[in-house]
Scaffold this active site. Structure first.
Site, PDB file in Angstrom:
ATOM      1  CD  GLN A   1      -1.200  -0.018   3.709  1.00 20.09           C
ATOM      2  OE1 GLN A   1      -1.663  -1.132   3.954  1.00 20.09           O
ATOM      3  NE2 GLN A   1      -1.510   1.051   4.442  1.00 20.09           N
TER       4      GLN A   1
ATOM      5  CE  LYS B   1      -4.282   5.556  -2.548  1.00 18.25           C
ATOM      6  NZ  LYS B   1      -3.136   6.371  -2.110  1.00 18.25           N
ATOM      7  CB  CYS B   2      -4.761  -1.092   4.785  1.00 21.63           C
ATOM      8  SG  CYS B   2      -5.969  -0.262   5.854  1.00 21.63           S
ATOM      9  N   GLY B   3      -7.400  -1.046   2.973  1.00 18.30           N
ATOM     10  CA  GLY B   3      -8.622  -1.704   2.560  1.00 18.30           C
ATOM     11  C   GLY B   3      -8.705  -1.866   1.055  1.00 18.30           C
TER      12      GLY B   3
ATOM     13  CB  ALA C   1      -7.460  -5.915   1.788  1.00 14.19           C
TER      14      ALA C   1
END
Length: 300
Positions: A77, A81-83, A86
């Site tokens: 990321q 922006k981790c979501g 994922a």
């Protein structure tokens, strides 16, 4: 199954309409930067399993490890922006790879995010449906009660998106939601006690070429293997762990299911430092607790 244990189908939230039409840029799989290089799925699994077995072997019992892993490319990321990362990794199992910037721009246009943060499972689910066009289910409540259904879902080769608190090493922890993060679950590892009655099951697995206690399922979505793992009383699995990837490491992680569930259940409030700049984030009514706690997304 009782009514309260049935995951509900997605009812999309009602954010503002798109100001302009968003064009989805689908990237051919061979163009996406791969962070597992030439490593096979078995190569990836071997690293965390070796570390796990070192701890397990300290006891008198020498269990077997049964691996069910669907390999996805690691994506690192940029910013919070981790979501979105994922979701991008989960997309690899949906046979539809979309670049991160396209996902980000679409999420911004839908007012789901400002910097890439995703503090709402509902918004994550709506984003997934809009970009990938796949059906999904949102789990609500203590995730422990959905454990059997979640494991079956993963064994069928389908990913799960889970928010959790990430420790310094990115593993699940309980910090009240201050380290809220997202991961995608794409595999299951069973710790099985050795038994003469288990040999018929092992016929459906391939012994690892380096780690003799590790077995890789030959057909990841085999209905027979799934049924045997759930129904055969002769097969005793002492623990279940999840194979996970998240946006701050290229390495495949291996987490205890109960640790992940506990971490998810403790997502109660926003990090005070972030809350001081709350105008730079999209936070749903009810905050982190309402948006993330005791929730996960099953992609069908």
């Amino acid at each position: 199954m009782s009514e309260d244990l049935v995951p509900r189908m997605l009812i999309p939230p009602a954010p503002p309409p798109l100001p302009t039409r968003v064009r989805v840029h689908v990237v051919p799989t061979n163009v996406i930067a791969s962070h597992h290089g030439t490593n096979s799925a078995q190569d990836e699994v071997r690293r965390p399993c070796k570390a796990l077995y070192t701890r397990l072997a300290a006891g008198t019992d020498k269990p077997l490890l049964l691996s069910h892993y669907q390999q996805v490319d690691s994506v690192i990321q940029d910013g919070p922006k981790c979501g979105l990362v994922a979701l991008s990794m989960a997309g690899h199992l949906l046979n539809k790879s979309i670049d991160i910037d396209t996902i980000f721009q679409h999420a911004k246009a839908r007012s789901f995010t400002i910097q890439g943060e995703m503090f709402s499972v509902e918004y994550m689910a709506a984003l997934t449906q809009e970009l990938y066009g796949c059906p999904l289910k949102i789990l609500e409540g203590d995730l422990n009660k959905y454990h059997a259904a979640t494991v079956s879902h993963i064994l069928e080769g389908k990913p799960v998106l889970v928010p959790y608190d990430a420790d310094f090493n990115h593993e699940p922890c309980c910090k009240g939601g201050h380290k809220a993060h997202w991961a995608v679950i794409t595999g299951v590892l069973f710790i099985m006690n050795k038994s003469a009655d288990s040999h018929h099951l092992l016929e459906h697995y391939e012994q690892d070429k380096e780690l003799k206690y590790l077995y890789h399922v030959k057909q990841p979505t085999s209905p027979y293997v799934i049924q045997q793992l759930h129904a055969d009383p002769a097969i005793t699995c002492s623990d279940t762990l999840f194979f996970a990837k998240q946006g701050k490491s290229k390495h495949l992680a291996l987490w205890r299911a109960d640790s992940l569930y506990a971490s998810n259940a403790n997502l109660l409030e926003m990090d005070p430092e972030r809350e001081a700049d709350i105008e730079h984030y999209v936070v749903p009514t009810g905050g982190v607790k309402e948006g993330l706690c005791n929730q996960a997304v099953l992609l069908l």
